[in-house]
Design a protein around this motif. Structure first.
Motif, PDB file in Angstrom:
ATOM      1  N   PHE A  99       0.807  -1.214   0.000  1.00  0.00           N
ATOM      2  CA  PHE A  99       0.000   0.000   0.000  1.00  0.00           C
ATOM      3  C   PHE A  99       0.841   1.265   0.000  1.00  0.00           C
ATOM      4  O   PHE A  99       0.420   2.287  -0.543  1.00  0.00           O
ATOM      5  N   ILE A 100       2.033   1.233   0.573  1.00  0.00           N
ATOM      6  CA  ILE A 100       2.921   2.391   0.507  1.00  0.00           C
ATOM      7  C   ILE A 100       3.294   2.679  -0.946  1.00  0.00           C
ATOM      8  O   ILE A 100       3.306   3.836  -1.379  1.00  0.00           O
ATOM      9  N   VAL A 101       3.582   1.638  -1.694  1.00  0.00           N
ATOM     10  CA  VAL A 101       3.909   1.813  -3.118  1.00  0.00           C
ATOM     11  C   VAL A 101       2.711   2.406  -3.865  1.00  0.00           C
ATOM     12  O   VAL A 101       2.867   3.328  -4.671  1.00  0.00           O
ATOM     13  N   HIS A 105       2.587   6.211  -5.594  1.00  0.00           N
ATOM     14  CA  HIS A 105       2.284   6.455  -7.007  1.00  0.00           C
ATOM     15  C   HIS A 105       1.084   7.385  -7.168  1.00  0.00           C
ATOM     16  O   HIS A 105       1.072   8.232  -8.066  1.00  0.00           O
ATOM     17  N   LEU A 106       0.077   7.247  -6.321  1.00  0.00           N
ATOM     18  CA  LEU A 106      -1.072   8.144  -6.383  1.00  0.00           C
ATOM     19  C   LEU A 106      -0.668   9.585  -6.084  1.00  0.00           C
ATOM     20  O   LEU A 106      -1.129  10.516  -6.752  1.00  0.00           O
ATOM     21  N   LEU A 107       0.198   9.764  -5.090  1.00  0.00           N
ATOM     22  CA  LEU A 107       0.652  11.121  -4.767  1.00  0.00           C
ATOM     23  C   LEU A 107       1.498  11.704  -5.888  1.00  0.00           C
ATOM     24  O   LEU A 107       1.418  12.904  -6.167  1.00  0.00           O
ATOM     25  N   LYS A 108       2.300  10.867  -6.534  1.00  0.00           N
ATOM     26  CA  LYS A 108       3.093  11.350  -7.679  1.00  0.00           C
ATOM     27  C   LYS A 108       2.175  11.783  -8.809  1.00  0.00           C
ATOM     28  O   LYS A 108       2.391  12.828  -9.430  1.00  0.00           O
ATOM     29  N   ASP A 109       1.139  10.993  -9.085  1.00  0.00           N
ATOM     30  CA  ASP A 109       0.209  11.336 -10.153  1.00  0.00           C
ATOM     31  C   ASP A 109      -0.562  12.623  -9.838  1.00  0.00           C
ATOM     32  O   ASP A 109      -0.794  13.443 -10.728  1.00  0.00           O
TER      33      ASP A 109
END
Length: 115
Positions: A99-101, A105-109
């Motif tokens: 879930f950290i990964v 990725h969601l925060l990067k997007d």
């Protein structure tokens, strides 16, 4: 936002949310959660590259999925150093790593869309 700060936020958010879903993950206090995030960042910066290099043959055989195991190991190492948090073992650490990964990725997007 910087990459390290986004990782820090995803670590804290994941561990906090998983503590509600899994009763084996226990957080004693909010400061210990913040310290856990910092310790995990340091472990990821220092030990994770060494562990990834050592486990490179396994990672190649599993097409990179073994890196999730290495992420779980880093969470267990950070859990060892922070006293007021209990991750509850390997499977919980593996779930947290997954879930950290995803949150990272969601925060990067979200950061790419806002720029």
């Amino acid at each position: 936002m910087t990459k390290l700060f986004m990782k820090y936020i995803s670590i804290i958010l994941t561990i906090y949310l998983l503590s509600f879903a899994l009763h084996t993950i226990q957080i004693g206090s909010i400061p210990s959660l913040l310290i856990m995030g910092l310790v995990l960042l340091v472990v990821n910066l220092v030990l994770k590259p060494i562990l990834l290099l050592i486990t490179l043959p396994f990672s190649l055989l599993t097409l990179g999925f073994f890196s999730l195991i290495v992420n779980a190991w880093t969470i267990m190492i950070a859990d060892y150093f922070v006293t007021n948090i209990s991750m509850g073992g390997f499977l919980n650490s593996l779930l947290a790593a997954f879930f950290i990964v995803i949150f990272n990725h969601l925060l990067k997007d979200m950061n790419k869309v806002s720029n």
